[in-house]
Motif scaffolding. Structure first.
Motif, mmCIF file in Angstrom:
data_model
loop_
_atom_site.group_PDB
_atom_site.id
_atom_site.type_symbol
_atom_site.label_atom_id
_atom_site.label_comp_id
_atom_site.label_asym_id
_atom_site.label_seq_id
_atom_site.Cartn_x
_atom_site.Cartn_y
_atom_site.Cartn_z
ATOM 1 N N CYS A 172 -9.903 19.190 18.156
ATOM 2 C CA CYS A 172 -10.624 18.188 17.356
ATOM 3 C C CYS A 172 -11.240 17.126 18.266
ATOM 4 N N GLY A 173 -10.490 16.731 19.301
ATOM 5 C CA GLY A 173 -11.056 15.788 20.264
ATOM 6 C C GLY A 173 -12.210 16.393 21.036
ATOM 7 N N GLN A 174 -12.096 17.681 21.340
ATOM 8 C CA GLN A 174 -13.133 18.369 22.114
ATOM 9 C C GLN A 174 -14.430 18.513 21.325
ATOM 10 N N TYR A 175 -14.319 18.769 20.018
ATOM 11 C CA TYR A 175 -15.503 19.022 19.192
ATOM 12 C C TYR A 175 -15.817 17.865 18.251
ATOM 13 N N ARG A 176 -15.356 16.670 18.603
ATOM 14 C CA ARG A 176 -15.509 15.539 17.682
ATOM 15 C C ARG A 176 -16.963 15.103 17.497
ATOM 16 N N ALA A 177 -17.871 15.603 18.328
ATOM 17 C CA ALA A 177 -19.283 15.262 18.128
ATOM 18 C C ALA A 177 -19.795 15.812 16.804
ATOM 19 N N GLU A 178 -19.160 16.882 16.299
ATOM 20 C CA GLU A 178 -19.506 17.377 14.962
ATOM 21 C C GLU A 178 -18.885 16.433 13.941
ATOM 22 N N PRO A 179 -19.675 15.834 13.057
ATOM 23 C CA PRO A 179 -19.166 14.773 12.172
ATOM 24 C C PRO A 179 -17.931 15.158 11.366
ATOM 25 N N HIS A 180 -17.890 16.378 10.834
ATOM 26 C CA HIS A 180 -16.747 16.760 10.001
ATOM 27 C C HIS A 180 -15.474 16.896 10.825
ATOM 28 N N ILE A 181 -15.597 17.344 12.081
ATOM 29 C CA ILE A 181 -14.436 17.439 12.954
ATOM 30 C C ILE A 181 -14.074 16.052 13.496
ATOM 31 N N GLY A 182 -15.090 15.275 13.830
ATOM 32 C CA GLY A 182 -14.861 13.919 14.323
ATOM 33 C C GLY A 182 -14.141 13.055 13.298
ATOM 34 N N LEU A 183 -14.501 13.199 12.024
ATOM 35 C CA LEU A 183 -13.842 12.418 10.976
ATOM 36 C C LEU A 183 -12.366 12.794 10.875
ATOM 37 N N PHE A 184 -12.070 14.077 10.948
ATOM 38 C CA PHE A 184 -10.676 14.512 10.905
ATOM 39 C C PHE A 184 -9.910 13.927 12.092
ATOM 40 N N TYR A 185 -10.509 13.969 13.281
ATOM 41 C CA TYR A 185 -9.845 13.464 14.485
ATOM 42 C C TYR A 185 -9.604 11.955 14.382
ATOM 43 N N GLU A 186 -10.605 11.207 13.910
ATOM 44 C CA GLU A 186 -10.454 9.756 13.780
ATOM 45 C C GLU A 186 -9.405 9.407 12.734
ATOM 46 N N THR A 187 -9.328 10.189 11.654
ATOM 47 C CA THR A 187 -8.294 9.961 10.641
ATOM 48 C C THR A 187 -6.925 10.301 11.213
ATOM 49 N N LEU A 188 -6.852 11.358 11.985
ATOM 50 C CA LEU A 188 -5.595 11.795 12.583
ATOM 51 C C LEU A 188 -5.054 10.749 13.560
ATOM 52 N N THR A 189 -5.948 10.107 14.300
ATOM 53 C CA THR A 189 -5.536 9.129 15.313
ATOM 54 C C THR A 189 -5.490 7.705 14.780
ATOM 55 N N GLY A 190 -5.813 7.522 13.490
ATOM 56 C CA GLY A 190 -5.708 6.196 12.874
ATOM 57 C C GLY A 190 -6.950 5.343 12.984
ATOM 58 N N ASP A 191 -8.045 5.886 13.515
ATOM 59 C CA ASP A 191 -9.284 5.117 13.621
ATOM 60 C C ASP A 191 -10.079 5.118 12.324
ATOM 61 N N ALA A 192 -9.718 5.977 11.393
ATOM 62 C CA ALA A 192 -10.397 6.033 10.097
ATOM 63 C C ALA A 192 -9.358 6.264 9.010
ATOM 64 N N ASP A 193 -9.625 5.713 7.833
ATOM 65 C CA ASP A 193 -8.741 5.915 6.695
ATOM 66 C C ASP A 193 -9.103 7.234 6.018
ATOM 67 N N ASP A 194 -8.105 7.913 5.429
ATOM 68 C CA ASP A 194 -8.423 9.200 4.803
ATOM 69 C C ASP A 194 -9.268 9.045 3.542
ATOM 70 N N SER A 195 -9.451 7.785 3.090
ATOM 71 C CA SER A 195 -10.345 7.560 1.954
ATOM 72 C C SER A 195 -11.793 7.885 2.307
ATOM 73 N N VAL A 196 -12.125 7.845 3.614
ATOM 74 C CA VAL A 196 -13.488 8.192 4.034
ATOM 75 C C VAL A 196 -13.783 9.644 3.668
ATOM 76 N N TYR A 197 -12.848 10.529 3.995
ATOM 77 C CA TYR A 197 -13.040 11.945 3.649
ATOM 78 C C TYR A 197 -13.106 12.120 2.137
ATOM 79 N N SER A 198 -12.247 11.425 1.421
ATOM 80 C CA SER A 198 -12.221 11.539 -0.039
ATOM 81 C C SER A 198 -13.554 11.117 -0.646
ATOM 82 N N VAL A 199 -14.083 9.991 -0.164
ATOM 83 C CA VAL A 199 -15.362 9.487 -0.692
ATOM 84 C C VAL A 199 -16.496 10.450 -0.367
#
Length: 412
Positions: free
Chosen positions: A211-238
Motif C-alpha cells: 500500500c505504501g509502494q502504490y499509494r500514488a493510486e488514490p484508492h490505495i493511497g486512501l487505504f494506506y493513509e487510513t491504516l496509518t492514521g493520517d485519514a479517518d475511515d469516514s473519507v472512504y465511507s463518504v
C-alpha cells in the motif's frame, strides 16, 4: 624735560598695565574654557569607553547568533521545491497536481515515494522485511521480531485485497455502535483468514508495504493513509457513497438517453452538474476532459479497477476534487471560527464549532453537524456535549483528515 620724561613713563606704565589686565582677563577666560573642555572631554571619554564595552558585548552576541544561525541552516529542513518532481512523474504536472491535491508535505513525500517505487526500475527488491518489534505503538498486524517474507504483491493484488478488507469492515461496523479502527480491523481480518501468527504477520507486512509502494493510486493511497492514521475511515465511507450514487445516477440516465450502460459524453456535463450542484463549471469540465477524446463511455467502467489495479482517470479526478473541496471547506470553517471567536483564541468548544458550521454551511442541519463532530472526535452523540475546549491546530487537523463535505452553498 623732566616733566616730559615723567609723563612718558606714566603713559608707558598705564599702557603696559592695560595690556597686562587685558591679557590677564583673556587668560582667565581661556583657563575657564579649558577646564570646561576638560570636563566635556572626560565626560565624552567615559561615554566612549561605555560604547566600546557595549560594542564588545554586542559583537560577542552577534557572533553567537551567527554561529547559531549557521547551525540552524545546516540542520533545518528546507521547504522542498516540488516542481523538481514533475519530470519524474508519468503524465507530468497535471498528474502530479491531481496526486497531491489537498495533501500535507509529509503525505506528498509518501505519494512521491509510492510513485517512484511503483516504477519498473524501482531498484532491487528485498526478500525479507525486518520485524519492527512487539510493543505499542506498533500496530498489532506488524508486531513481530525477526524476518518476514516479502511476497512482492502487485498493484492488482493490492487493490483486490484492500477492496475485500473495506467490504468486510463495512459489514463489521454495521454490527457495532462504534466502528473499528482500520489497523485493528486488519489484524482481526488476517487472524480470521489465516489463523496462524506467522501468516497473519506476513500478510500484514506485505499489505502495509505494498500500500505504501502504490499509494500514488488514490484508492490505495486512501487505504494506506487510513491504516496509518493520517485519514479517518469516514473519507472512504463518504467517497464510496458518492461514487455508488453517481454510478446509479449515470446508469439510469443511460437507459433514458442512450443504450443500457453507455452514455454519450455530450450528455455528461448536464448529468454531472445535476448530481454535483455545488461544483463549479470548471470542475465539471475537468471531469469530462479526463475522459480523453471518447465520444461514448461505459458507465460502470468509470468506477471499476482494471486488471493492473488502476482506477480510471475520471475516478482519480473525483478523488482529487474531493480533497481540494474539503481543504477549502476546512479553511472556510476556520475563517468562521476566527470571525466568531477572534484570531487570538487557541482553543474552541463545541458551541463555537456549531456556530462556525452555521456560517460556513448553513444548509447542514444541527443533527448532521453533531454526527460529523462525534465522528471527528470518535465519540457517541451522548458524549459530545461533555467535550471540553479543543486545541485549534488539533481540531483543524482532524477536520482535514475527515470525510467532511458541504450540504449546500457557503453562507454570506
Amino acid at each position: 624735560q623732566t616733566d616730559v620724561g615723567l609723563s612718558t613713563k606714566q603713559w608707558y606704565q598705564r599702557r603696559v598695565r592695560g595690556e597686562y589686565e587685558r591679557l590677564e582677563a583673556l587668560n582667565t577666560t581661556n583657563t575657564e574654557s579649558l577646564e570646561r573642555y576638560k570636563t566635556d572631554y572626560n565626560s565624552l571619554l567615559k561615554e566612549h569607553q561605555l560604547l566600546l564595552e557595549q560594542h564588545k558585548v554586542m559583537s560577542a552576541e552577534r557572533d553567537e547568533y551567527s554561529h547559531e544561525l549557521g547551525l540552524m541552516k545546516r540542520s533545518a529542513t528546507p521547504r522542498p521545491d516540488w516542481d523538481q518532481v514533475v519530470p519524474f512523474i508519468e503524465g507530468g504536472d497535471a498528474v502530479w497536481k491531481e496526486m497531491v491535491a489537498g495533501k500535507s508535505s509529509n503525505q506528498m513525500v509518501g505519494v512521491l515515494v509510492g510513485a517512484l517505487m511503483g516504477k519498473d526500475n524501482a531498484g532491487p527488491v528485498e526478500e525479507f522485511f525486518e520485524g519492527e518489534g512487539t510493543e505499542p505503538p506498533i500496530p498489532k498486524y506488524l508486531r513481530w521480531t525477526g524476518k518476514v517474507r516479502n511476497r512482492n504483491l502487485s498493484k492488482a493484488d493490492t487493490a483486490q485485497l484492500i477492496q475485500d478488507i473495506w467490504n468486510q469492515k463495512i459489514v463489521s461496523d454495521t454490527e457495532k455502535e462504534h466502528g473499528t479502527d482500520l489497523a485493528d480491523f486488519l489484524h482481526s481480518y488476517l487472524q480470521q483468514k489465516y489463523q496462524e501468527d506467522l501468516l497473519v504477520v506476513e500478510w500484514g507486512y506485505n499489505i502495509h508495504h505494498s500500500c505504501g509502494q502504490y499509494r500514488a493510486e488514490p484508492h490505495i493511497g486512501l487505504f494506506y493513509e487510513t491504516l496509518t492514521g493520517d485519514a479517518d475511515d469516514s473519507v472512504y465511507s463518504v467517497l464510496c457513497t458518492q461514487h455508488d450514487a453517481l454510478l446509479s445516477h449515470l446508469y439510469k440516465a443511460s437507459l433514458k438517453y442512450d443504450s443500457e450502460g453507455s452514455l454519450l459524453v455530450k450528455h455528461l456535463p448536464a448529468l454531472l452538474q445535476s448530481f454535483y450542484p455545488l461544483k463549479e463549471g470548471t470542475e465539471i469540465e475537468e471531469l469530462v476532459t479526463s475522459l480523453s477524446d471518447s465520444e461514448k463511455i461505459n458507465v460502470k467502467a468509470l468506477f471499476e479497477t482494471d486488471k493492473d489495479g488502476n482506477i480510471s482517470s475520471f475516478l482519480k479526478k473525483l478523488y482529487s476534487q474531493f480533497y481540494t473541496e474539503r481543504a477549502q471547506f476546512v479553511k472556510d470553517i476556520h475563517t468562521s471560527l476566527v470571525s466568531i471567536c477572534g484570531s487570538d483564541k487557541k482553543e474552541y468548544n463545541i458551541q463555537d464549532l456549531c456556530k462556525a458550521f452555521e456560517v460556513a454551511d448553513p444548509e447542514k442541519s444541527s443533527k448532521d453537524v453533531n454526527k460529523l463532530l462525534a465522528k471527528v472526535f470518535n465519540l457517541s452523540l451522548d458524549q459530545l456535549s461533555s467535550v471540553g475546549p479543543v486545541d485549534r491546530e488539533l481540531l483543524l487537523q482532524r477536520l482535514k483528515s475527515s470525510g467532511l463535505t458541504r450540504s449546500g452553498p457557503k453562507g454570506i
